[in-house]
Motif scaffolding. Structure first.
Motif, PDB file in Angstrom:
ATOM      1  N   GLY A 191     -26.173  31.881  20.036  1.00 15.26           N
ATOM      2  CA  GLY A 191     -26.683  31.413  21.317  1.00 15.26           C
ATOM      3  C   GLY A 191     -26.066  32.096  22.528  1.00 15.26           C
ATOM      4  O   GLY A 191     -26.276  31.671  23.656  1.00 15.26           O
ATOM      5  N   SER A 192     -25.319  33.182  22.312  1.00 16.45           N
ATOM      6  CA  SER A 192     -24.562  33.765  23.420  1.00 16.45           C
ATOM      7  C   SER A 192     -24.834  35.248  23.631  1.00 16.45           C
ATOM      8  O   SER A 192     -23.942  35.998  23.990  1.00 16.45           O
ATOM      9  CB  SER A 192     -23.065  33.556  23.177  1.00 16.45           C
ATOM     10  N   GLY A 193     -26.058  35.694  23.403  1.00 15.69           N
ATOM     11  CA  GLY A 193     -26.371  37.096  23.644  1.00 15.69           C
ATOM     12  C   GLY A 193     -25.967  37.974  22.479  1.00 15.69           C
ATOM     13  O   GLY A 193     -25.634  37.495  21.400  1.00 15.69           O
ATOM     14  N   SER A 194     -25.949  39.300  22.723  1.00 14.01           N
ATOM     15  CA  SER A 194     -25.764  40.239  21.621  1.00 14.01           C
ATOM     16  C   SER A 194     -24.307  40.633  21.377  1.00 14.01           C
ATOM     17  O   SER A 194     -23.966  41.085  20.305  1.00 14.01           O
ATOM     18  CB  SER A 194     -26.601  41.494  21.870  1.00 14.01           C
ATOM     19  N   GLY A 195     -23.440  40.476  22.343  1.00 14.59           N
ATOM     20  CA  GLY A 195     -22.055  40.894  22.164  1.00 14.59           C
ATOM     21  C   GLY A 195     -21.200  39.814  21.515  1.00 14.59           C
ATOM     22  O   GLY A 195     -21.648  38.691  21.291  1.00 14.59           O
ATOM     23  N   ALA A 196     -19.957  40.179  21.225  1.00 12.87           N
ATOM     24  CA  ALA A 196     -19.014  39.219  20.672  1.00 12.87           C
ATOM     25  C   ALA A 196     -18.507  38.303  21.775  1.00 12.87           C
ATOM     26  O   ALA A 196     -18.366  38.724  22.927  1.00 12.87           O
ATOM     27  CB  ALA A 196     -17.851  39.951  20.016  1.00 12.87           C
ATOM     28  N   VAL A 197     -18.263  37.075  21.443  1.00  9.63           N
ATOM     29  CA  VAL A 197     -17.682  36.124  22.389  1.00  9.63           C
ATOM     30  C   VAL A 197     -16.371  35.601  21.821  1.00  9.63           C
ATOM     31  O   VAL A 197     -16.137  35.647  20.610  1.00  9.63           O
ATOM     32  CB  VAL A 197     -18.638  34.928  22.685  1.00  9.63           C
ATOM     33  N   GLN A 198     -15.531  35.113  22.712  1.00 14.35           N
ATOM     34  CA  GLN A 198     -14.252  34.555  22.291  1.00 14.35           C
ATOM     35  C   GLN A 198     -14.486  33.181  21.676  1.00 14.35           C
ATOM     36  O   GLN A 198     -15.172  32.336  22.272  1.00 14.35           O
ATOM     37  CB  GLN A 198     -13.328  34.438  23.501  1.00 14.35           C
ATOM     38  N   GLY A 199     -13.935  32.969  20.493  1.00 17.39           N
ATOM     39  CA  GLY A 199     -14.087  31.686  19.824  1.00 17.39           C
ATOM     40  C   GLY A 199     -12.738  31.123  19.406  1.00 17.39           C
ATOM     41  O   GLY A 199     -11.717  31.822  19.442  1.00 17.39           O
ATOM     42  N   LEU A 200     -12.756  29.858  19.023  1.00 16.48           N
ATOM     43  CA  LEU A 200     -11.536  29.204  18.555  1.00 16.48           C
ATOM     44  C   LEU A 200     -11.867  28.457  17.272  1.00 16.48           C
ATOM     45  O   LEU A 200     -12.752  27.593  17.255  1.00 16.48           O
ATOM     46  CB  LEU A 200     -11.014  28.237  19.628  1.00 16.48           C
ATOM     47  N   LEU A 201     -11.160  28.832  16.202  1.00 16.57           N
ATOM     48  CA  LEU A 201     -11.318  28.185  14.893  1.00 16.57           C
ATOM     49  C   LEU A 201     -10.177  27.202  14.715  1.00 16.57           C
ATOM     50  O   LEU A 201      -9.018  27.554  14.958  1.00 16.57           O
ATOM     51  CB  LEU A 201     -11.282  29.242  13.784  1.00 16.57           C
ATOM     52  N   ILE A 202     -10.505  25.993  14.305  1.00 17.97           N
ATOM     53  CA  ILE A 202      -9.458  24.982  14.076  1.00 17.97           C
ATOM     54  C   ILE A 202      -9.561  24.446  12.649  1.00 17.97           C
ATOM     55  O   ILE A 202     -10.611  24.522  12.006  1.00 17.97           O
ATOM     56  CB  ILE A 202      -9.569  23.804  15.076  1.00 17.97           C
ATOM     57  N   HIS A 203      -8.440  23.907  12.171  1.00 25.18           N
ATOM     58  CA  HIS A 203      -8.366  23.268  10.856  1.00 25.18           C
ATOM     59  C   HIS A 203      -7.716  21.902  11.079  1.00 25.18           C
ATOM     60  O   HIS A 203      -6.527  21.711  10.823  1.00 25.18           O
ATOM     61  CB  HIS A 203      -7.539  24.145   9.911  1.00 25.18           C
ATOM     62  N   PRO A 204      -8.498  20.945  11.595  1.00 27.46           N
ATOM     63  CA  PRO A 204      -7.917  19.668  12.016  1.00 27.46           C
ATOM     64  C   PRO A 204      -7.471  18.757  10.872  1.00 27.46           C
ATOM     65  O   PRO A 204      -6.584  17.927  11.054  1.00 27.46           O
ATOM     66  CB  PRO A 204      -9.039  19.015  12.820  1.00 27.46           C
ATOM     67  N   SER A 205      -8.102  18.878   9.710  1.00 25.94           N
ATOM     68  CA  SER A 205      -7.700  18.067   8.563  1.00 25.94           C
ATOM     69  C   SER A 205      -8.086  18.816   7.288  1.00 25.94           C
ATOM     70  O   SER A 205      -8.857  19.778   7.328  1.00 25.94           O
ATOM     71  CB  SER A 205      -8.363  16.684   8.613  1.00 25.94           C
ATOM     72  N   ALA A 206      -7.561  18.365   6.174  1.00 23.51           N
ATOM     73  CA  ALA A 206      -7.743  19.087   4.909  1.00 23.51           C
ATOM     74  C   ALA A 206      -9.231  19.340   4.619  1.00 23.51           C
ATOM     75  O   ALA A 206     -10.043  18.418   4.628  1.00 23.51           O
ATOM     76  CB  ALA A 206      -7.113  18.298   3.770  1.00 23.51           C
ATOM     77  N   GLY A 207      -9.558  20.589   4.411  1.00 23.72           N
ATOM     78  CA  GLY A 207     -10.922  20.963   4.051  1.00 23.72           C
ATOM     79  C   GLY A 207     -11.908  21.010   5.199  1.00 23.72           C
ATOM     80  O   GLY A 207     -13.077  21.301   4.982  1.00 23.72           O
ATOM     81  N   VAL A 208     -11.461  20.703   6.419  1.00 26.50           N
ATOM     82  CA  VAL A 208     -12.362  20.693   7.576  1.00 26.50           C
ATOM     83  C   VAL A 208     -12.023  21.876   8.479  1.00 26.50           C
ATOM     84  O   VAL A 208     -10.874  22.033   8.903  1.00 26.50           O
ATOM     85  CB  VAL A 208     -12.229  19.373   8.378  1.00 26.50           C
TER      86      VAL A 208
END
Ligand code: FES
Length: 145
Positions: free
Chosen positions: A65-82
């Motif tokens: 949803g953010s155009g053709s280029g790369a965007v800055q993202g944040l990956l989280i692991h808030p609990s086991a398996g999530v």
């Protein structure tokens, strides 16, 4: 027709039908099967072994949803398996959000907007939530798209 010649010709005809039909099935199978389109897992941004519960990783990757280029993202692991990932830019004025493991919320340091761990808006001034990435875990690696 005598019995013995009749049985021979009947057996030959039956075998022809059986082999003919199985050959037809093989031919039909090879032409009738359609290849499933390859579904891209996206961009590999972390490994399961490298992202412990409570951890987070910044990354740059294309977002649908953010155009053709790369965007800055944040990956989280808030609990086991999530695992969750969002576009890091706050929808209010674009400040990068961070994730509070204690509050289990994304927080914007600029004007205080807060978002759930799926990116839904809790309170503004932002008027909408964070855009989520689709996260896929495969063979020990974590992908976003
Ligand atoms: S930029 Fe995030 S609340 Fe204003």
């Amino acid at each position: 027709m005598e019995r013995r010649p009749f049985l021979k010709s009947f057996t030959a005809a039956a075998l022809g039908l059986v082999t003919g039909s199985s050959a037809a099935r093989r031919i039909e199978g090879s032409f009738g099967q359609r290849r499933r389109p390859e579904v891209s897992l996206g961009t590999k941004v972390a490994t399961v072994a490298g992202l412990k519960v409570g951890g987070q990783v910044q990354f740059a990757a294309p977002h649908a949803g953010s155009g053709s280029g790369a965007v800055q993202g944040l990956l989280i692991h808030p609990s086991a398996g999530v695992y969750r990932a969002v576009v890091q830019a706050c929808p209010h004025q674009g400040c990068p959000v961070s994730f509070s493991q204690a509050q289990k919320e994304f927080l914007c340091p600029c004007h205080g907007s807060a978002f759930t761990q799926t990116g839904a808006l809790i309170h503004g001034p932002a008027q909408r939530g964070l855009s989520p990435f689709t996260v896929t875990v495969s063979k020990g690696s974590i992908y976003v798209r």
